[in-house]
Design a protein around this motif. Structure first.
Motif, PDB file in Angstrom:
ATOM      1  N   LEU A 121       0.829  -1.196   0.000  1.00  0.00           N
ATOM      2  CA  LEU A 121       0.000   0.000   0.000  1.00  0.00           C
ATOM      3  C   LEU A 121       0.868   1.252   0.000  1.00  0.00           C
ATOM      4  O   LEU A 121       1.868   1.333   0.725  1.00  0.00           O
ATOM      5  N   GLY A 122       0.470   2.236  -0.809  1.00  0.00           N
ATOM      6  CA  GLY A 122       1.183   3.504  -0.865  1.00  0.00           C
ATOM      7  C   GLY A 122       0.261   4.653  -0.512  1.00  0.00           C
ATOM      8  O   GLY A 122      -0.957   4.501  -0.390  1.00  0.00           O
ATOM      9  N   LEU A 123       0.850   5.824  -0.337  1.00  0.00           N
ATOM     10  CA  LEU A 123       0.106   7.061  -0.076  1.00  0.00           C
ATOM     11  C   LEU A 123       0.565   8.123  -1.054  1.00  0.00           C
ATOM     12  O   LEU A 123       1.770   8.327  -1.237  1.00  0.00           O
ATOM     13  N   LEU A 124      -0.399   8.805  -1.687  1.00  0.00           N
ATOM     14  CA  LEU A 124      -0.128   9.981  -2.494  1.00  0.00           C
ATOM     15  C   LEU A 124      -0.841  11.157  -1.839  1.00  0.00           C
ATOM     16  O   LEU A 124      -2.069  11.235  -1.849  1.00  0.00           O
ATOM     17  N   GLY A 125      -0.091  12.042  -1.217  1.00  0.00           N
ATOM     18  CA  GLY A 125      -0.660  13.197  -0.546  1.00  0.00           C
ATOM     19  C   GLY A 125      -0.423  14.450  -1.364  1.00  0.00           C
ATOM     20  O   GLY A 125       0.717  14.770  -1.702  1.00  0.00           O
ATOM     21  N   VAL A 128       1.683   7.056  12.427  1.00  0.00           N
ATOM     22  CA  VAL A 128       0.868   6.190  13.290  1.00  0.00           C
ATOM     23  C   VAL A 128       0.317   4.973  12.555  1.00  0.00           C
ATOM     24  O   VAL A 128      -0.328   4.130  13.168  1.00  0.00           O
ATOM     25  N   GLU A 129       0.559   4.889  11.247  1.00  0.00           N
ATOM     26  CA  GLU A 129       0.047   3.765  10.446  1.00  0.00           C
ATOM     27  C   GLU A 129       1.210   3.073   9.738  1.00  0.00           C
ATOM     28  O   GLU A 129       1.653   3.515   8.668  1.00  0.00           O
ATOM     29  N   PRO A 130       1.728   1.979  10.307  1.00  0.00           N
ATOM     30  CA  PRO A 130       2.917   1.323   9.747  1.00  0.00           C
ATOM     31  C   PRO A 130       2.657   0.480   8.505  1.00  0.00           C
ATOM     32  O   PRO A 130       3.609  -0.024   7.897  1.00  0.00           O
ATOM     33  N   ARG A 131       1.389   0.307   8.097  1.00  0.00           N
ATOM     34  CA  ARG A 131       1.088  -0.574   6.965  1.00  0.00           C
ATOM     35  C   ARG A 131       1.315   0.085   5.612  1.00  0.00           C
ATOM     36  O   ARG A 131       1.176  -0.572   4.566  1.00  0.00           O
ATOM     37  N   ARG A 177       9.814   1.140  -7.225  1.00  0.00           N
ATOM     38  CA  ARG A 177      10.918   0.717  -6.364  1.00  0.00           C
ATOM     39  C   ARG A 177      10.426   0.181  -5.021  1.00  0.00           C
ATOM     40  O   ARG A 177      10.856  -0.896  -4.573  1.00  0.00           O
ATOM     41  N   TYR A 178       9.521   0.928  -4.375  1.00  0.00           N
ATOM     42  CA  TYR A 178       9.189   0.596  -2.989  1.00  0.00           C
ATOM     43  C   TYR A 178       7.917  -0.222  -2.823  1.00  0.00           C
ATOM     44  O   TYR A 178       7.700  -0.802  -1.757  1.00  0.00           O
ATOM     45  N   LEU A 179       7.067  -0.266  -3.841  1.00  0.00           N
ATOM     46  CA  LEU A 179       5.913  -1.169  -3.775  1.00  0.00           C
ATOM     47  C   LEU A 179       6.153  -2.432  -4.579  1.00  0.00           C
ATOM     48  O   LEU A 179       5.873  -3.538  -4.129  1.00  0.00           O
ATOM     49  N   SER A 180       6.663  -2.258  -5.815  1.00  0.00           N
ATOM     50  CA  SER A 180       6.849  -3.400  -6.705  1.00  0.00           C
ATOM     51  C   SER A 180       8.177  -4.093  -6.521  1.00  0.00           C
ATOM     52  O   SER A 180       8.364  -5.232  -6.975  1.00  0.00           O
TER      53      SER A 180
END
Length: 427
Positions: free
Chosen positions: A306-310, A324-327, A418-421
């Motif tokens: 799982l990734g985040l795009l802010g 606070v969310e390590p996932r 790089r970091y998800l795949s």
């Protein structure tokens, strides 16, 4: 008409027996009804464009004025910083700039500089009072802030916990777009007996389980009456992700889009020091975590990727969620940083959470950003991230509160590759 300096505009106003507006008069006439501007005028305005257009082709505002947003910036008489004030943004600006104060040198003749004339009935003393220098708040310098101790952080961290109650999830609506399938789902919020929703954009041409990127949007999510893909910027900001084989997930945060009452009483578009904002910020981070809970129940989502795009708002508050969310395994902050004015309650100040972030994080900024200043906001934000030096990257462009689209897409895809795949970056 564009390409006009302040002095040329002022000279023409005097020749016609009229005036250039003060910032106060311009604001009341142009943006008085902010919801109408956000919902009706801005979407029909000439913004993010390649060139100006003939006046009067957009939407009238509440006072029957055309082009109060976009097309050309409009000179006001007020001094600000080292120049004069322009309002309304120009055709080359984003809709974000419409309500912002944009100073320009008096002799600046940029093609997107124009003017609007007014006749005022106010007394001269009143006009003189509102025609003075606009003094803007001095941006807070975050290179000098102190952070929470570990014991304090453990206490604040517990604010974002909640009981593990059943999700009671359901799929409410589905559809098919040009480049993706979409779903609107809903599930139990982690507080108050409420339900919350999320929109999922799922790839058409990839096999599940999909890597998923949670999209925390900009502050326009708090002024739009409901989720609209065009106004929310789905194609520009996230459309490339389903085409890369990834899912996009947009939580409907409390107070955003349709998740509000008829009076939009929950809308708080900027951080402040109220208890109300503190509690709302905590609820929004809980919304984010609850969305992660929901994604973990789906067979078509790779819950360990799982990734985040802010974006803007999401790039400011996103690190609180990451701490606070390590996932979340990777994050991209688009035009993010420390909010430079106002001071929110200590429990939700972003700078208390940034040093606790360990997620690989890419920060994309404009050097001339009028929202998150480079020296006092962006740089401290990046340097204070607790992420290992090898896993964080700051890319700066010669822009304001935006970055070149092709660069944004290229850098974002490379980061998630790089970091998800787990794919090595190209050399």
């Amino acid at each position: 008409m564009g390409g006009v300096s302040y002095y040329e505009a002022a000279a023409y106003a005097r020749f016609t027996g009229k005036r250039l507006p003060t910032s106060t008069h311009w604001l009341r006439a142009a943006l008085r009804h902010n919801r109408d501007i956000s919902w009706l005028v801005v979407p029909a305005s000439n913004l993010n464009a390649a060139q100006p257009r003939r006046a009067g082709l957009g939407m009238l505002n509440a006072y029957a004025m055309y082009d109060v947003a976009g097309n050309v910036r409009e000179w006001c008489v007020n001094l600000v910083d080292a120049g004069r004030l322009t309002r309304g943004a120009g055709w080359e600006d984003s809709d974000f700039h419409v309500s912002h104060l944009i100073p320009k040198p008096d002799f600046d003749r940029s093609p997107s500089n124009g003017f609007r004339l007014v006749s005022l009935s106010d007394h001269d003393t009143t006009i003189a009072h509102v025609a003075g220098r606009v003094v803007r708040a001095v941006p807070r310098d975050f290179s000098k802030v102190s952070t929470l101790s570990d014991s304090e952080f453990r206490i604040y961290r517990r604010l974002f916990d909640y009981d593990n109650r059943p999700l009671e999830a359901r799929r409410d609506t589905t559809g098919v777009g040009e480049h993706y399938r979409w779903e609107k789902v809903s599930f139990a919020a982690p507080y108050g007996g409420e339900r919350m929703a999320a929109y999922l954009l799922l790839p058409k041409d990839a096999k599940p389980p999909y890597e998923a990127v949670i999209w925390w949007p900009g502050s326009n999510a708090m002024t739009l009456r409901s989720f609209d893909p065009v106004q929310a910027g789905v194609e520009t900001l996230t459309g490339f992700l389903p085409r890369s084989g990834r899912a996009v997930v947009l939580p409907v945060f409390k107070g955003s889009f349709e998740r509000d009452d008829s009076m939009f009483s929950t809308v708080v578009s900027v951080p402040d020091g109220t208890t109300y904002y503190r509690d709302l910020a905590v609820q929004r981070v809980k919304d984010f975590r609850r969305t992660v809970d929901y994604l973990a129940t789906r067979d078509d989502i790779a819950a360990d990727k799982l990734g985040l795009l802010g974006h803007s708002w999401g790039g400011e508050i996103g690190p609180v969620a990451l701490a606070v969310e390590p996932r979340i395994k990777a994050a991209v902050m688009l035009v993010g940083g420390y909010w430079p004015v106002n001071t929110p309650a200590r429990e939700v100040e972003t700078h208390n959470y940034v040093p606790r972030v360990r997620t690989p994080i890419l920060l994309l900024n404009g050097r001339h950003d009028i929202v998150f200043p480079y020296e006092t906001s962006q740089l401290p934000f990046f340097r204070q991230l607790g992420t290992a030096a090898a896993d964080k990257k700051h890319v700066v462009y010669n822009t304001s509160h935006t970055v070149p689209q092709n660069e944004f897409v290229r850098e974002t895809l490379a980061w998630f590759d790089r970091y998800l795949s787990g794919r090595s970056p190209a050399r």
